[in-house]
Design a protein around this motif. Sequence first.
Motif, PDB file in Angstrom:
ATOM      1  N   ASP A 111     -17.269 -46.507   8.901  1.00  0.00           N
ATOM      2  CA  ASP A 111     -17.969 -45.462   8.143  1.00  0.00           C
ATOM      3  C   ASP A 111     -17.041 -44.772   7.149  1.00  0.00           C
ATOM      4  OD1 ASP A 111     -20.151 -45.997   9.790  1.00  0.00           O
ATOM      5  OD2 ASP A 111     -19.795 -44.274  11.097  1.00  0.00           O
ATOM      6  N   LYS A 112     -15.772 -44.704   7.484  1.00  0.00           N
ATOM      7  CA  LYS A 112     -14.785 -44.014   6.644  1.00  0.00           C
ATOM      8  C   LYS A 112     -14.774 -44.555   5.225  1.00  0.00           C
ATOM      9  CE  LYS A 112      -9.792 -42.991   6.584  1.00  0.00           C
ATOM     10  NZ  LYS A 112      -8.533 -43.175   7.344  1.00  0.00           N
ATOM     11  N   TYR A 113     -15.033 -45.852   5.063  1.00  0.00           N
ATOM     12  CA  TYR A 113     -14.922 -46.483   3.749  1.00  0.00           C
ATOM     13  C   TYR A 113     -16.248 -47.005   3.209  1.00  0.00           C
ATOM     14  CZ  TYR A 113      -9.914 -46.293   4.667  1.00  0.00           C
ATOM     15  OH  TYR A 113      -8.642 -45.857   4.949  1.00  0.00           O
ATOM     16  N   SER A 114     -17.345 -46.692   3.879  1.00  0.00           N
ATOM     17  CA  SER A 114     -18.635 -47.182   3.392  1.00  0.00           C
ATOM     18  C   SER A 114     -18.999 -46.541   2.062  1.00  0.00           C
ATOM     19  CB  SER A 114     -19.739 -46.860   4.401  1.00  0.00           C
ATOM     20  OG  SER A 114     -21.021 -47.109   3.842  1.00  0.00           O
ATOM     21  N   TRP A 115     -19.636 -47.333   1.187  1.00  0.00           N
ATOM     22  CA  TRP A 115     -20.128 -46.794  -0.087  1.00  0.00           C
ATOM     23  C   TRP A 115     -21.119 -45.666   0.147  1.00  0.00           C
ATOM     24  CZ3 TRP A 115     -25.209 -47.880  -2.342  1.00  0.00           C
ATOM     25  CH2 TRP A 115     -26.072 -48.540  -1.454  1.00  0.00           C
ATOM     26  N   LEU A 116     -21.768 -45.647   1.313  1.00  0.00           N
ATOM     27  CA  LEU A 116     -22.722 -44.586   1.628  1.00  0.00           C
ATOM     28  C   LEU A 116     -22.026 -43.263   1.940  1.00  0.00           C
ATOM     29  CD1 LEU A 116     -25.195 -46.676   3.810  1.00  0.00           C
ATOM     30  CD2 LEU A 116     -25.637 -45.759   1.517  1.00  0.00           C
ATOM     31  N   ASN A 117     -20.725 -43.315   2.164  1.00  0.00           N
ATOM     32  CA  ASN A 117     -19.958 -42.102   2.418  1.00  0.00           C
ATOM     33  C   ASN A 117     -18.963 -41.766   1.309  1.00  0.00           C
ATOM     34  OD1 ASN A 117     -21.051 -41.290   4.970  1.00  0.00           O
ATOM     35  ND2 ASN A 117     -19.947 -42.988   5.929  1.00  0.00           N
ATOM     36  N   ARG A 133     -29.512 -41.474   6.269  1.00  0.00           N
ATOM     37  CA  ARG A 133     -29.673 -40.188   5.569  1.00  0.00           C
ATOM     38  C   ARG A 133     -31.009 -39.515   5.845  1.00  0.00           C
ATOM     39  NH1 ARG A 133     -28.466 -41.670  -0.497  1.00  0.00           N
ATOM     40  NH2 ARG A 133     -29.358 -43.623   0.274  1.00  0.00           N
ATOM     41  N   SER A 134     -32.000 -40.265   6.256  1.00  0.00           N
ATOM     42  CA  SER A 134     -33.317 -39.679   6.534  1.00  0.00           C
ATOM     43  C   SER A 134     -33.370 -38.989   7.890  1.00  0.00           C
ATOM     44  CB  SER A 134     -34.393 -40.768   6.487  1.00  0.00           C
ATOM     45  OG  SER A 134     -34.184 -41.731   7.520  1.00  0.00           O
ATOM     46  N   LYS A 193     -24.150 -39.570  -0.335  1.00  0.00           N
ATOM     47  CA  LYS A 193     -23.740 -38.884   0.888  1.00  0.00           C
ATOM     48  C   LYS A 193     -24.889 -38.120   1.538  1.00  0.00           C
ATOM     49  CE  LYS A 193     -18.858 -38.312  -0.337  1.00  0.00           C
ATOM     50  NZ  LYS A 193     -17.771 -37.346  -0.602  1.00  0.00           N
ATOM     51  N   ARG A 194     -24.775 -37.916   2.850  1.00  0.00           N
ATOM     52  CA  ARG A 194     -25.739 -37.110   3.586  1.00  0.00           C
ATOM     53  C   ARG A 194     -25.669 -35.656   3.121  1.00  0.00           C
ATOM     54  NH1 ARG A 194     -28.136 -38.378   8.392  1.00  0.00           N
ATOM     55  NH2 ARG A 194     -27.886 -36.203   8.978  1.00  0.00           N
ATOM     56  N   SER A 195     -26.805 -35.003   3.081  1.00  0.00           N
ATOM     57  CA  SER A 195     -26.855 -33.625   2.595  1.00  0.00           C
ATOM     58  C   SER A 195     -26.213 -32.639   3.565  1.00  0.00           C
ATOM     59  CB  SER A 195     -28.311 -33.214   2.332  1.00  0.00           C
ATOM     60  OG  SER A 195     -29.075 -33.312   3.526  1.00  0.00           O
ATOM     61  N   ASP A 196     -26.109 -33.008   4.859  1.00  0.00           N
ATOM     62  CA  ASP A 196     -25.521 -32.081   5.833  1.00  0.00           C
ATOM     63  C   ASP A 196     -24.001 -32.197   5.920  1.00  0.00           C
ATOM     64  OD1 ASP A 196     -25.139 -34.449   7.200  1.00  0.00           O
ATOM     65  OD2 ASP A 196     -26.458 -33.952   8.881  1.00  0.00           O
ATOM     66  N   GLY A 197     -23.403 -33.091   5.123  1.00  0.00           N
ATOM     67  CA  GLY A 197     -21.954 -33.206   5.089  1.00  0.00           C
ATOM     68  C   GLY A 197     -21.353 -34.076   6.167  1.00  0.00           C
ATOM     69  N   THR A 198     -22.162 -34.594   7.079  1.00  0.00           N
ATOM     70  CA  THR A 198     -21.634 -35.475   8.118  1.00  0.00           C
ATOM     71  C   THR A 198     -21.576 -36.911   7.612  1.00  0.00           C
ATOM     72  OG1 THR A 198     -23.806 -35.927   9.094  1.00  0.00           O
ATOM     73  CG2 THR A 198     -22.605 -33.978   9.900  1.00  0.00           C
ATOM     74  N   MET A 199     -20.827 -37.724   8.331  1.00  0.00           N
ATOM     75  CA  MET A 199     -20.719 -39.125   7.981  1.00  0.00           C
ATOM     76  C   MET A 199     -22.037 -39.859   8.234  1.00  0.00           C
ATOM     77  SD  MET A 199     -17.724 -40.601   6.996  1.00  0.00           S
ATOM     78  CE  MET A 199     -16.031 -40.061   6.772  1.00  0.00           C
TER      79      MET A 199
END
Length: 367
Positions: free
Chosen positions: A320-326, A280-281, A332-338
């Motif tokens: 990535d589809k099922y990661s808790w980070l997504n 995310r950074s 979630k990332r602020s830009d909306g990407t995975m």
Amino acid sequence: MTAITRRHLLTAISGAAVARTMEASAQTTTVEKTLIAAARSKNLTYGAAMATWQTDRDVVLRRTFDRQCGTIVPEWEMKWGAIEGTRGTRNYTGADRVVSFAASHGLTCRGHAAIWYRNLPKWVEPALKAEGVEVMAAHIQDLMAHYKGKIKSWDIVNEAIEPKDGLADSLRNTPFLRQLGSDYIGRAFTIAAEADPNIQGFYNEYGLYHNDSKDHDRRTAVLALLQKLKQQGVPIYGLGIQGHHDLARPFDPSVFAAFLRDVAGLGLKILITELDIDDRSLSQTVSERDRLVAERATAFLTTALSERAVEGVLTWGLSDKYSWLNTSTYQKRSDGTMNRCLPYDENFQTKPFWYSLYYALRNAPSR
């Protein structure tokens, strides 16, 4: 332990370049090359976390677990809140389905987690206050009895350290600490071992790998806790190092290697239990983010697997589809990407992370 030499560090630095080269042949190589095969070639294990709501809906995910993993661990299904939200009504349906999935695919299943301060039913703390350790004991005993002979490796206590809480021994301010005192950790391991003498009981913790003051303090406190448990004769088998990396925070292989050496010196085994890498950074392109994730993965895994006390690696998911980070809104990332945090992207295509993991396992010293 195998020392972290200049050769190992050069391997870590060049690993991402290898990953980029190998990614081009992903469609042909992954048929013959699997993560579990690489792990088993060195007497290691590889696995990943799963949740039934994911495998129920996704045949590709099920096939990927079957092909790539030797072990699975439930994300939520075995936590106290999932099993006994209402006191006296214990429901193992979800957890049993994870164990059945493992058995039907020839996989082992880890237990996660017997005692954790989160996902804890509201009734537990008042019950602990009124009735004491028997409340905790009843939960652990029933959990161990239910899976006796089915699960060997268990996270008995999860995330009991938090230096910023400012308490003695850097213990986290939890219902268990407040109501049972600081020896609840050792008692939990003893209760579990008495219920099933064949288990391998792990203490599981995050924040043990970044090279900054926050993780330095946590490493120091965890090592002190482990030393105390060993001195007291507590039946603890090993340390689970979660591995939730943040690319905004630094990693120093030599610092991490020294910590692993200290843990191994206590006679404990080590397992990487929840590896993922948070991007995310980063504001770079997807391909550049993938490169940086792979570099961190290579450096971390090369260092970890050079320590012979480390028995294997589990990622906290596969795709990535099922990661808790997504899937968690606040993560979630602020830009909306995975977030490019796991070995497979949302379409189950291998990424540089996959190759970092594969080659770290394949090139590790044999156990």
